[in-house]
Design a protein around this motif. Structure first.
Motif, PDB file in Angstrom:
ATOM      1  N   THR A 120      40.834  41.184  43.690  1.00  0.00           N
ATOM      2  CA  THR A 120      40.217  42.248  44.469  1.00  0.00           C
ATOM      3  C   THR A 120      40.927  43.554  44.123  1.00  0.00           C
ATOM      4  OG1 THR A 120      39.798  40.665  46.252  1.00  0.00           O
ATOM      5  CG2 THR A 120      39.627  43.013  46.794  1.00  0.00           C
ATOM      6  N   PRO A 122      41.856  47.669  44.678  1.00  0.00           N
ATOM      7  CA  PRO A 122      42.229  48.422  45.885  1.00  0.00           C
ATOM      8  C   PRO A 122      41.026  48.934  46.680  1.00  0.00           C
ATOM      9  CG  PRO A 122      43.638  49.058  44.062  1.00  0.00           C
ATOM     10  CD  PRO A 122      42.577  48.145  43.488  1.00  0.00           C
ATOM     11  N   ASP A 123      39.890  49.192  46.000  1.00  0.00           N
ATOM     12  CA  ASP A 123      38.710  49.691  46.717  1.00  0.00           C
ATOM     13  C   ASP A 123      37.857  48.568  47.308  1.00  0.00           C
ATOM     14  OD1 ASP A 123      37.404  48.578  44.547  1.00  0.00           O
ATOM     15  OD2 ASP A 123      36.637  50.479  43.775  1.00  0.00           O
ATOM     16  N   GLY A 124      38.334  47.307  47.169  1.00  0.00           N
ATOM     17  CA  GLY A 124      37.627  46.171  47.754  1.00  0.00           C
ATOM     18  C   GLY A 124      36.663  45.461  46.808  1.00  0.00           C
ATOM     19  N   ARG A 125      36.362  46.078  45.653  1.00  0.00           N
ATOM     20  CA  ARG A 125      35.473  45.420  44.690  1.00  0.00           C
ATOM     21  C   ARG A 125      36.198  44.252  44.021  1.00  0.00           C
ATOM     22  NH1 ARG A 125      34.242  48.358  40.184  1.00  0.00           N
ATOM     23  NH2 ARG A 125      36.063  49.649  40.528  1.00  0.00           N
ATOM     24  N   SER A 127      37.014  41.985  40.735  1.00  0.00           N
ATOM     25  CA  SER A 127      37.160  42.227  39.308  1.00  0.00           C
ATOM     26  C   SER A 127      37.437  40.905  38.605  1.00  0.00           C
ATOM     27  CB  SER A 127      38.323  43.195  39.067  1.00  0.00           C
ATOM     28  OG  SER A 127      38.580  43.320  37.685  1.00  0.00           O
TER      29      SER A 127
END
Length: 155
Positions: A120, A122-125, A127
Protein backbone atom coordinates in the motif's frame (compact mmCIF):
# COMPACT_ATOMS: atom_id res chain seq x y z
CA UNK A 1 53.93 -46.92 -21.53
CA UNK A 2 54.90 -43.96 -19.35
CA UNK A 3 53.12 -41.60 -21.75
CA UNK A 4 50.01 -43.79 -21.61
CA UNK A 5 50.01 -43.61 -17.78
CA UNK A 6 50.31 -39.81 -17.89
CA UNK A 7 47.41 -39.53 -20.36
CA UNK A 8 45.26 -41.81 -18.18
CA UNK A 9 46.11 -39.75 -15.09
CA UNK A 10 45.18 -36.50 -16.86
CA UNK A 11 41.93 -38.00 -18.14
CA UNK A 12 41.10 -39.11 -14.61
CA UNK A 13 41.76 -35.63 -13.26
CA UNK A 14 39.59 -34.05 -15.95
CA UNK A 15 36.76 -36.49 -15.23
CA UNK A 16 36.96 -35.96 -11.46
CA UNK A 17 37.11 -32.14 -11.61
CA UNK A 18 33.55 -31.66 -12.95
CA UNK A 19 32.23 -34.19 -10.46
CA UNK A 20 33.93 -32.31 -7.64
CA UNK A 21 32.57 -29.00 -8.93
CA UNK A 22 29.07 -30.50 -9.01
CA UNK A 23 29.46 -31.75 -5.45
CA UNK A 24 30.70 -28.34 -4.27
CA UNK A 25 27.78 -26.63 -6.01
CA UNK A 26 25.26 -29.06 -4.51
CA UNK A 27 26.76 -28.42 -1.07
CA UNK A 28 26.63 -24.65 -1.54
CA UNK A 29 23.02 -24.87 -2.71
CA UNK A 30 22.07 -26.94 0.37
CA UNK A 31 23.73 -24.36 2.62
CA UNK A 32 22.51 -21.17 0.90
CA UNK A 33 18.88 -22.10 0.16
CA UNK A 34 17.85 -22.21 3.86
CA UNK A 35 19.41 -18.76 4.31
CA UNK A 36 17.36 -17.46 1.37
CA UNK A 37 14.26 -19.07 2.87
CA UNK A 38 14.89 -17.28 6.18
CA UNK A 39 15.51 -14.00 4.34
CA UNK A 40 12.11 -14.36 2.65
CA UNK A 41 10.39 -14.88 5.99
CA UNK A 42 12.23 -11.88 7.46
CA UNK A 43 11.38 -9.72 4.42
CA UNK A 44 7.67 -10.45 4.75
CA UNK A 45 7.91 -9.68 8.48
CA UNK A 46 9.83 -6.46 7.60
CA UNK A 47 12.51 -7.50 10.11
CA UNK A 48 15.54 -5.62 8.81
CA UNK A 49 18.06 -7.08 11.27
CA UNK A 50 17.05 -10.68 10.59
CA UNK A 51 16.86 -10.05 6.83
CA UNK A 52 20.31 -8.49 6.71
CA UNK A 53 22.02 -11.20 8.76
CA UNK A 54 23.00 -12.84 5.46
CA UNK A 55 24.85 -9.74 4.23
CA UNK A 56 28.56 -9.18 4.86
CA UNK A 57 28.69 -6.79 7.80
CA UNK A 58 31.53 -4.68 6.44
CA UNK A 59 32.01 -1.39 4.59
CA UNK A 60 33.02 -3.40 1.50
CA UNK A 61 29.46 -4.68 0.94
CA UNK A 62 27.97 -3.30 -2.30
CA UNK A 63 24.24 -3.14 -3.02
CA UNK A 64 22.98 -1.80 -6.35
CA UNK A 65 19.32 -0.95 -6.94
CA UNK A 66 18.08 0.63 -10.17
CA UNK A 67 21.29 2.54 -10.76
CA UNK A 68 21.92 3.60 -7.15
CA UNK A 69 24.99 2.14 -5.45
CA UNK A 70 24.94 1.71 -1.68
CA UNK A 71 28.28 0.98 -0.01
CA UNK A 72 28.57 -0.79 3.32
CA UNK A 73 26.35 -2.76 5.63
CA UNK A 74 25.49 0.23 7.83
CA UNK A 75 24.31 2.36 4.90
CA UNK A 76 22.24 -0.51 3.49
CA UNK A 77 20.74 -1.25 6.91
CA UNK A 78 19.71 2.39 7.29
CA UNK A 79 18.13 2.40 3.82
CA UNK A 80 16.33 -0.91 4.41
CA UNK A 81 14.77 0.51 7.57
CA UNK A 82 13.45 3.43 5.48
CA UNK A 83 12.15 1.13 2.73
CA UNK A 84 10.26 -0.95 5.28
CA UNK A 85 9.23 2.11 7.34
CA UNK A 86 10.92 0.72 10.47
CA UNK A 87 8.96 -2.52 10.22
CA UNK A 88 5.57 -0.90 9.51
CA UNK A 89 5.49 -1.71 5.79
CA UNK A 90 2.76 -4.00 4.49
CA UNK A 91 4.84 -5.18 1.51
CA UNK A 92 4.44 -8.86 0.64
CA UNK A 93 7.11 -10.56 -1.45
CA UNK A 94 6.55 -13.73 -3.45
CA UNK A 95 9.25 -15.57 -5.35
CA UNK A 96 8.02 -16.30 -8.88
CA UNK A 97 10.46 -18.96 -10.00
CA UNK A 98 13.22 -21.21 -8.74
CA UNK A 99 16.47 -19.75 -7.45
CA UNK A 100 19.25 -20.04 -10.00
CA UNK A 101 22.66 -21.00 -8.60
CA UNK A 102 25.99 -20.65 -10.39
CA UNK A 103 29.41 -21.32 -8.91
CA UNK A 104 31.87 -18.65 -10.04
CA UNK A 105 34.90 -19.76 -8.08
CA UNK A 106 36.03 -21.62 -5.03
CA UNK A 107 33.75 -20.49 -2.22
CA UNK A 108 31.88 -18.05 -4.49
CA UNK A 109 28.32 -18.53 -5.74
CA UNK A 110 25.86 -16.32 -7.62
CA UNK A 111 22.13 -16.65 -6.98
CA UNK A 112 19.40 -15.06 -9.06
CA UNK A 113 15.75 -14.84 -8.01
CA UNK A 114 12.67 -13.23 -9.51
CA UNK A 115 9.98 -11.88 -7.20
CA UNK A 116 6.69 -10.04 -7.14
CA UNK A 117 5.78 -7.40 -4.57
CA UNK A 118 2.56 -5.79 -3.47
CA UNK A 119 2.12 -2.97 -0.98
CA UNK A 120 0.00 0.00 0.00
CA UNK A 121 1.39 3.37 -1.00
CA UNK A 122 1.26 6.38 1.37
CA UNK A 123 -1.80 7.70 -0.53
CA UNK A 124 -3.66 4.41 0.10
CA UNK A 125 -3.39 3.03 -3.46
CA UNK A 126 -2.21 -0.56 -3.93
CA UNK A 127 1.03 -1.08 -5.81
CA UNK A 128 2.41 -4.23 -7.40
CA UNK A 129 5.77 -4.80 -8.97
CA UNK A 130 8.20 -7.39 -10.21
CA UNK A 131 11.93 -7.45 -9.66
CA UNK A 132 15.04 -9.60 -9.88
CA UNK A 133 17.77 -9.99 -7.28
CA UNK A 134 21.26 -11.26 -8.07
CA UNK A 135 23.54 -11.92 -5.10
CA UNK A 136 27.19 -12.89 -4.97
CA UNK A 137 27.81 -15.13 -1.97
CA UNK A 138 31.20 -15.85 -0.41
CA UNK A 139 31.96 -18.72 1.95
CA UNK A 140 33.57 -17.16 5.03
CA UNK A 141 34.52 -18.61 8.42
CA UNK A 142 31.14 -17.39 9.80
CA UNK A 143 29.29 -19.04 6.87
CA UNK A 144 27.93 -17.91 3.51
CA UNK A 145 27.48 -14.14 3.22
CA UNK A 146 26.25 -11.85 0.47
CA UNK A 147 29.15 -9.60 -0.54
CA UNK A 148 27.49 -7.95 -3.56
CA UNK A 149 23.83 -7.61 -4.49
CA UNK A 150 21.96 -6.16 -7.44
CA UNK A 151 18.22 -5.58 -7.47
CA UNK A 152 16.35 -4.33 -10.52
CA UNK A 153 12.66 -3.55 -10.79
CA UNK A 154 10.53 -3.92 -13.87
CA UNK A 155 9.15 -0.52 -14.83
Amino acid sequence: MKRYAIVLSLMGAVCVAPAHAGTAMASARRQIQPILDQMAIAANAHDTDRFMAAYLRRPTLVFVINGEVIHGWDALHEQQLKWWRNGKSDAVYTQTGPTEFEQIGSGMVVTTRTLDSRRTLPDGRKSTGSFAVTDIWQKLPQGWRIVYSHESWVR
